[in-house]
Scaffold this active site. Structure first.
Site, PDB file in Angstrom:
ATOM      1  N   GLY A 139      11.900  -2.791  -6.637  1.00 29.36           N
ATOM      2  CA  GLY A 139      12.708  -3.010  -5.444  1.00 29.36           C
ATOM      3  C   GLY A 139      13.582  -1.817  -5.118  1.00 29.36           C
ATOM      4  O   GLY A 139      14.782  -1.820  -5.396  1.00 29.36           O
ATOM      5  N   SER A 141      12.796   0.843  -1.929  1.00 28.59           N
ATOM      6  CA  SER A 141      12.861   1.180  -0.504  1.00 28.59           C
ATOM      7  C   SER A 141      13.390   0.025   0.341  1.00 28.59           C
ATOM      8  O   SER A 141      13.184  -1.151   0.023  1.00 28.59           O
ATOM      9  CB  SER A 141      11.477   1.573   0.013  1.00 28.59           C
ATOM     10  OG  SER A 141      11.033   2.756  -0.601  1.00 28.59           O
ATOM     11  N   SER A 173       5.172  -2.910  -3.773  1.00 25.26           N
ATOM     12  CA  SER A 173       3.794  -3.105  -4.217  1.00 25.26           C
ATOM     13  C   SER A 173       3.665  -4.329  -5.118  1.00 25.26           C
ATOM     14  O   SER A 173       4.424  -4.478  -6.081  1.00 25.26           O
ATOM     15  CB  SER A 173       3.293  -1.872  -4.969  1.00 25.26           C
ATOM     16  OG  SER A 173       3.318  -0.735  -4.141  1.00 25.26           O
ATOM     17  N   GLU A 256       7.551   7.523 -13.498  1.00 22.48           N
ATOM     18  CA  GLU A 256       6.491   7.183 -12.559  1.00 22.48           C
ATOM     19  C   GLU A 256       5.498   8.320 -12.401  1.00 22.48           C
ATOM     20  O   GLU A 256       4.314   8.109 -12.143  1.00 22.48           O
ATOM     21  CB  GLU A 256       7.099   6.825 -11.196  1.00 22.48           C
ATOM     22  CG  GLU A 256       6.096   6.392 -10.157  1.00 22.48           C
ATOM     23  CD  GLU A 256       6.744   5.995  -8.836  1.00 22.48           C
ATOM     24  OE1 GLU A 256       6.105   5.285  -8.063  1.00 22.48           O
ATOM     25  OE2 GLU A 256       7.901   6.403  -8.599  1.00 22.48           O
ATOM     26  N   GLU A 408       8.971  14.558   2.963  1.00 22.63           N
ATOM     27  CA  GLU A 408      10.225  15.139   3.440  1.00 22.63           C
ATOM     28  C   GLU A 408      11.322  15.058   2.381  1.00 22.63           C
ATOM     29  O   GLU A 408      12.071  16.017   2.161  1.00 22.63           O
ATOM     30  CB  GLU A 408      10.674  14.425   4.723  1.00 22.63           C
ATOM     31  CG  GLU A 408       9.811  14.699   5.945  1.00 22.63           C
ATOM     32  CD  GLU A 408       8.492  13.938   5.922  1.00 22.63           C
ATOM     33  OE1 GLU A 408       8.313  13.064   5.036  1.00 22.63           O
ATOM     34  OE2 GLU A 408       7.638  14.214   6.783  1.00 22.63           O
TER      35      GLU A 408
END
Length: 426
Positions: A139, A141, A173, A256, A408
């Site tokens: 959890g 974004s 996801s 990750e 970005e």
């Protein structure tokens, strides 16, 4: 002919050689059993494929001791060396074994708890991760924050012996299949940016949590919106100190982009080799521009590998935090852009027929459609049967440059934290 990269051939010790042989033998034997139909299934954009069966495969791996290899033995791991962990991921990918369903727990949260968690948290959650009996989602974004994690607004307040969480997460996801979520929430009212954030472990199966699937271009739905409406979790389920969750969250992002990326590169190499075969069969390889782009993609794979191995080695050294942040961001930029470009290259190799769904493109390697028999599990409408493998790759790889930290944001991290350039105006 594009070749699948081997694991630093010639550098294995005698123990590593035996370990590689053991891994390879076990995978061959077990992928020829009741799991043989799972070869090549799953992965980003294809998580709907035989999910229940892949879950059983993961649990089969766990029972044989092939999960959480690098964890200490006291927590159910093997204390495997970095080299052995790389070997396992390489051999797993070469065997075309199914994509794992427990990645977020094993590769992200597990190492985070080992590094930052209390002993009570380790004892409570690590066994379920190792045995694949509890699944996790991430959890991070939010609709108004995206990859700018420091801008999250999801809040949590401590009431007695519980945290109450309110807010919304997005692009989560496999949230529709997860038992737990590790959530970044603002626990200090009035705080801003990376101050006042906490890293909470929140059960998903409760009345205060609602999950809404996001239908993707491919027709599948592995990403989700997650709404927290006075959701609850125990006061003790904060990892690290309350209000100082930023450092813990950054640690998770580093994990990750760790060892599992080596196996990812072998899967990329297989995709590139298959695409080269298509180009040879349909004559596209005779086009010098396309032939050069295929060669450049091969060179890009070698760059990915060199950077990944160097980054993994430096993770065990006393590296400046700014350098570590830069390495992780460079890694994300390299693989995400490479895979996106491969999708674009695939469309150019296919030519005009690639623009038409259900077009007669006989001879393409790999499955051209995902059958309903293989599509078990997730909510959302069934995957579109009119897309072939390359069209799916093209559509879904657009997301590679966004999830896990957008291009970005990665460039901002490199420019601001590593190069010391002025911060972007906000």
């Amino acid at each position: 002919m594009i070749q699948t990269p081997d694991a630093a051939a010639g550098t294995d010790t005698s123990a590593d050689v035996k370990f590689r042989a053991d891994v390879r033998e076990w995978l061959v034997e077990n992928l020829e059993s009741e799991f043989r139909e799972l070869r090549g299934l799953g992965g980003p954009g294809r998580e709907h494929e035989a999910f229940d069966e892949r879950l059983e495969w993961d649990r089969h791996l766990a029972a044989a001791g092939w999960t959480c290899l690098g964890w200490p033995e006291q927590y159910g791991g093997r204390d495997a060396t970095l080299r052995q962990q790389v070997i396992f991921h390489e051999e797993y990918a070469k065997a075309d074994a199914p994509s794992r369903v427990s990645h977020l727990g094993e590769e992200l949260l597990g190492p985070t708890l080992l590094a930052f968690g209390t002993e009570e948290q380790k004892q409570r959650f690590l066994p379920g991760i190792r045995s694949v009996t509890e699944l996790w989602c991430q959890g991070y974004s939010e609709p108004g924050a995206g990859s700018d994690l420091a801008a999250v607004t999801t809040s949590a307040r401590l009431e007695g012996d519980e945290w109450r969480i309110n807010g919304q997460k997005i692009w989560t996801s496999l949230a529709h299949l997860a038992d737990w979520c590790f959530v970044i929430a603002r626990t200090e009212p009035g705080s801003s940016r990376h101050h006042g954030l906490s890293y909470l472990l929140v059960p998903m199966r409760q009345d205060g949590v609602e999950v809404r699937p996001i239908i993707q271009l491919t027709g599948t739905a592995e990403f989700n919106e997650v709404f927290f409406d006075d959701a609850r979790t125990e006061a003790s389920l904060v990892v690290g100190e309350p209000g100082k969750g930023w450092g813990v969250a950054m640690g998770t992002l580093t994990f990750e982009r760790g060892i599992s990326t080596v196996g990812q590169q072998i899967r990329f190499a297989r995709e590139l080799a298959d695409l080269e075969a298509v180009a040879r069969d349909n004559g596209a390889l005779e086009n010098p521009v396309l032939a050069e782009r295929i060669d450049q993609a091969w060179v890009g794979l070698r760059v990915l590998r060199a950077h990944a191995l160097r980054t993994l080695a430096s993770a065990h050294e006393n590296v400046d935090p700014r350098t570590a942040a830069g390495q992780a961001s460079v890694s994300k930029l390299l693989w995400a852009n490479w895979h996106r470009d491969l999708g674009e290259l695939a469309m150019d190799v296919l030519g005009a027929p690639g623009l038409i769904a259900q077009s007669p493109m006989g001879g393409l390697p790999g499955p051209s459609v995902v059958t309903q028999a293989a599509a078990s599990g997730p909510v959302g409408r069934p995957p579109t049967d009119d897309l072939n493998e390359w069209q799916r790759l093209f559509l879904f790889s657009r997301a590679d440059t966004i999830y896990g930290g957008s291009n970005e944001v990665q460039r901002n991290i490199i420019s601001e934290r590593v190069l010391g350039l002025p911060r972007e105006a906000r």
